[in-house]
Design a protein around this motif. Sequence first.
Motif, mmCIF file in Angstrom:
data_model
loop_
_atom_site.group_PDB
_atom_site.id
_atom_site.type_symbol
_atom_site.label_atom_id
_atom_site.label_comp_id
_atom_site.label_asym_id
_atom_site.label_seq_id
_atom_site.Cartn_x
_atom_site.Cartn_y
_atom_site.Cartn_z
ATOM 1 N N ILE B 399 0.856 -1.186 0.000
ATOM 2 C CA ILE B 399 0.000 0.000 0.000
ATOM 3 C C ILE B 399 0.888 1.230 0.000
ATOM 4 N N ASP B 400 0.714 2.046 -0.996
ATOM 5 C CA ASP B 400 1.510 3.261 -1.155
ATOM 6 C C ASP B 400 3.000 2.988 -1.021
ATOM 7 N N ARG B 401 3.478 2.006 -1.749
ATOM 8 C CA ARG B 401 4.889 1.642 -1.818
ATOM 9 C C ARG B 401 5.430 1.097 -0.499
ATOM 10 N N ALA B 402 4.555 0.870 0.479
ATOM 11 C CA ALA B 402 5.000 0.254 1.724
ATOM 12 C C ALA B 402 4.449 -1.163 1.741
ATOM 13 N N SER B 403 5.335 -2.117 1.979
ATOM 14 C CA SER B 403 4.846 -3.493 1.941
ATOM 15 C C SER B 403 4.050 -3.774 3.214
ATOM 16 N N VAL B 404 3.049 -4.626 3.066
ATOM 17 C CA VAL B 404 2.110 -4.897 4.151
ATOM 18 C C VAL B 404 2.596 -6.087 4.937
ATOM 19 N N ARG B 405 2.637 -5.951 6.240
ATOM 20 C CA ARG B 405 3.120 -7.032 7.094
ATOM 21 C C ARG B 405 1.965 -7.906 7.555
ATOM 22 N N SER B 406 0.886 -7.243 7.995
ATOM 23 C CA SER B 406 -0.293 -8.026 8.354
ATOM 24 C C SER B 406 -1.528 -7.181 8.124
ATOM 25 N N CYS B 407 -2.664 -7.860 8.086
ATOM 26 C CA CYS B 407 -3.888 -7.188 7.692
ATOM 27 C C CYS B 407 -5.044 -7.860 8.409
ATOM 28 N N ALA B 408 -5.928 -7.065 9.009
ATOM 29 C CA ALA B 408 -7.084 -7.621 9.711
ATOM 30 C C ALA B 408 -8.343 -6.976 9.183
ATOM 31 N N GLY B 409 -9.394 -7.751 9.084
ATOM 32 C CA GLY B 409 -10.644 -7.224 8.572
ATOM 33 C C GLY B 409 -11.314 -8.214 7.665
ATOM 34 N N PRO B 410 -12.287 -7.854 6.876
ATOM 35 C CA PRO B 410 -12.848 -6.510 6.805
ATOM 36 C C PRO B 410 -13.940 -6.261 7.842
ATOM 37 N N GLU B 411 -14.222 -4.955 8.050
ATOM 38 C CA GLU B 411 -15.382 -4.543 8.830
ATOM 39 C C GLU B 411 -16.207 -3.699 7.880
ATOM 40 N N ARG B 412 -17.431 -4.104 7.638
ATOM 41 C CA ARG B 412 -18.205 -3.368 6.632
ATOM 42 C C ARG B 412 -19.035 -2.272 7.293
ATOM 43 N N LEU B 413 -18.962 -1.060 6.737
ATOM 44 C CA LEU B 413 -19.817 0.042 7.182
ATOM 45 C C LEU B 413 -20.726 0.430 6.023
ATOM 46 N N GLU B 414 -22.028 0.337 6.258
ATOM 47 C CA GLU B 414 -22.988 0.711 5.224
ATOM 48 C C GLU B 414 -23.191 2.217 5.234
ATOM 49 N N PRO B 415 -23.506 2.795 4.085
ATOM 50 C CA PRO B 415 -23.781 4.239 4.082
ATOM 51 C C PRO B 415 -25.109 4.512 4.777
ATOM 52 N N ALA B 431 -21.038 1.518 0.385
ATOM 53 C CA ALA B 431 -20.633 0.702 1.521
ATOM 54 C C ALA B 431 -19.113 0.552 1.478
ATOM 55 N N ARG B 432 -18.509 0.474 2.659
ATOM 56 C CA ARG B 432 -17.050 0.407 2.696
ATOM 57 C C ARG B 432 -16.605 -0.805 3.503
ATOM 58 N N ASP B 433 -15.544 -1.435 3.053
ATOM 59 C CA ASP B 433 -14.924 -2.512 3.818
ATOM 60 C C ASP B 433 -13.635 -1.987 4.426
ATOM 61 N N TYR B 434 -13.577 -1.951 5.746
ATOM 62 C CA TYR B 434 -12.406 -1.401 6.420
ATOM 63 C C TYR B 434 -11.424 -2.505 6.809
ATOM 64 N N TYR B 435 -10.148 -2.228 6.660
ATOM 65 C CA TYR B 435 -9.099 -3.163 7.067
ATOM 66 C C TYR B 435 -8.112 -2.422 7.961
ATOM 67 N N ARG B 436 -7.597 -3.163 8.933
ATOM 68 C CA ARG B 436 -6.478 -2.622 9.711
ATOM 69 C C ARG B 436 -5.211 -3.237 9.140
ATOM 70 N N VAL B 437 -4.342 -2.369 8.642
ATOM 71 C CA VAL B 437 -3.194 -2.847 7.882
ATOM 72 C C VAL B 437 -1.918 -2.431 8.603
ATOM 73 N N GLN B 438 -1.039 -3.391 8.821
ATOM 74 C CA GLN B 438 0.258 -3.074 9.405
ATOM 75 C C GLN B 438 1.315 -3.047 8.311
ATOM 76 N N CYS B 439 1.979 -1.901 8.186
ATOM 77 C CA CYS B 439 3.058 -1.805 7.214
ATOM 78 C C CYS B 439 4.295 -2.509 7.780
ATOM 79 N N ALA B 440 5.275 -2.669 6.918
ATOM 80 C CA ALA B 440 6.472 -3.403 7.334
ATOM 81 C C ALA B 440 7.193 -2.696 8.481
#
Lengths: 279, 463
Positions: B399-415, B431-440
């Motif tokens: 994500i944005d040139r940063a490699s992802v170490r771990s990722c949790a989700g999704p959590e969906r939020l409806e409009p 509707a959006r799917d949210y993720y918690r993303v840990q960069c390297a």
Amino acid sequence: MPLTTGPLRRLDRIAEQIGRLEGVISDSPPEVFPTGIAPIDAAIPAGGLIRGGVHEWCSGNGGDGGDRVATPSRSRRSDLWRSPFPLTIALHLVGSIARASAPFVCWIGRRTWPSCSALLATGVPERSVFIDAPRAAERLWAGEVVLRSGTDTVVVLDGSGMDLTMTRRLQLAARGRGIALLLRSDHELNTPSAASTRWRVSPMATSGTHPRWSVELVRCKGTQPTTGAPRRWGVEQKRDGTGVVCISEPLGDGSGATADQTDRSERLGDSSVQARRSA
Amino acid sequence: MTIAHAQALLPSGPIIEPHEPQRDDLALERLAAWASRRFSPTVAPEPPDALLLDITGCARLFRGEERLLRRLLTAVTRLGFSCRGAVAPTFLGAWALARFVDRACIVIGNRPDLIATLAPLPTAALGLDDHLLDALDELGVRTIAQLSALPRAGLPSRFGDALLGALDRATGEAIETIIPVRPMTPPRFDLLFDGPTTRHESMTLAVRRALEAIGESLARAEGGARRIDLQLLRAGLAPELIVLQMSRPSRDPQHLWKLAEPRLERVHMGDGIEGVRAIARRVSRLAHTQLTGIGAHRSARERTDDDAGAFSAAMDALSSRLGIDSVLRMEAVASHLPERSSRLVPMMDAPPRRAIESETDAAWGRWRYGGVWRPSMLLDTPRPASVSLMTPEGPLLVIDRASVRSCAGPERLEPEWWRPHHASASWSREARDYYRVQCADGRWLWVFRTCVSGKWFVHGQWA
């Protein structure tokens, strides 16, 4: 040098009395707010953050050395994500101070404004005031006005672009019943300042599900900087989001830190000596 | 008619608002205060929907009663009300004519004319109770003419005093009383100089005196100002207006002066200041306080009050220099969307009357929902992110040139489909799917993907 002869000694005593009245000399030890992270409290001689002091928290940027340009704080939040201030730690500190007394909390400068839900977890949203002041001089003035108001206040201040004189003024203003947390970016870590303590908070990779940071005590008034033993700890955000907890004994002795981190901390040890010398 | 029925009939949908008689009464009272400044000093609100004006002696200022009435009707129409009016020798008579004669503007000059005009009107025009009207209706008495033809002596014993009283008041036989609104004149102080001056010291001195005078008159009324308008009257120029706003009512000249002082420094004096005028525009109650001697024992409550006072004084100072929109407090909003769940409002707009502590505690408590974990910093607007995925639906790699170490989700939020969103950005309508993303490097980002268009955004960070 104390004066010994009769009338002059009396003058000396009067001077001391005036000093007492003005709060320059005080008998009682300053009030201390423990940070709530036991090993860190133990490392500070006072046992926590002293009231009437300025405490500086710099964000470490995960070793991204290229991002050295100061971001103007008027710019929109979306540009600021690259070097955000250590807000979780600041919220944790504000929360632990709020549990000890019931202060008003001022978040001065857009970059220090936390999100609503994070603020809720600390339990101070109704006593929080958000002040938008783009220029460093305005932020300083706002911080001084609040700190000098004579009430229990915590001022969380965007300290970017503040020099030694400005932090000194802030320190003078905080001397009453206030406490100031100065948030700064990584590249200002070496600017001289009059803060009582200076910390560096950088993100730390984790295999768990909760964010981790390494907290480093770069400088603390009244202690000798010991280059040999870096004062670094790992902290992790609590499960309920209300603050942070310590997860490690001092880092840097090979227990959890990578070579790169140790390297950097040594470099910082040197810089803290420099900062002390210049201050 | 039910709401559903009304909605079916009107293609655009009816405007539905709760019936709140107290608010209507308040609005009527404000309208009365407004009319009392423009048309007649004696104006009484007559709930639910009438104003009674005593225009004795006022008509000649408008060159006639009819012109006065027309001006009044035009002005009220401009405010957005539909209205009718009548001028008559009695209040009740005018009320009846305005209501029951189908003409927008009626002027009756004398009593015989009034009696003649009232005669064909229904008995309801006397503003009688429903049961009286029913009783009259049973007798076949439908108009005022029929009512006045009945023998007077028998009326009180059969219908009570109210009926005869109303009849007499309408025809002018009995005395009518109204309770006019008394708009409070705001405390004000004028200080006019002998001639224009360009000396800054004279101006500041005059302003200080004006603020002290305002403070004294507020103290007499046990009030405090929340807004003071300072006008500097300039020779040959429009007056310079300085508005002082306070987050809590205040009458302390020192405090007021502190707010005014920095503003005076930037005033353009023109050819000179001719005078100073101070008007306390918004006044609320501020109880007297007992002075305490030095070192006297003071209760914890008093100390808290003092603290809050000193703090709000500091906030006033900040707002007056940085601007009202720069000193804000947070308000909870009933929304599950992170960008809408709170809003920042100026400190000065703090509700003055509510018990602030308890109210907001309750409001915040409602939104202290458990289990939801949000980042400590949210971006004002989510920032588009460039990502690379392992498979189109698969895990995040970069994500944005940063490699992802771990990722949790999704959590969906409806409009919020129940809210109209015309001007909102496209990402907020999906509707959006949210993720918690840990960069390297250990940074945790809060990232979402819009469900329909599949775009990625960064919305916050655990900083």
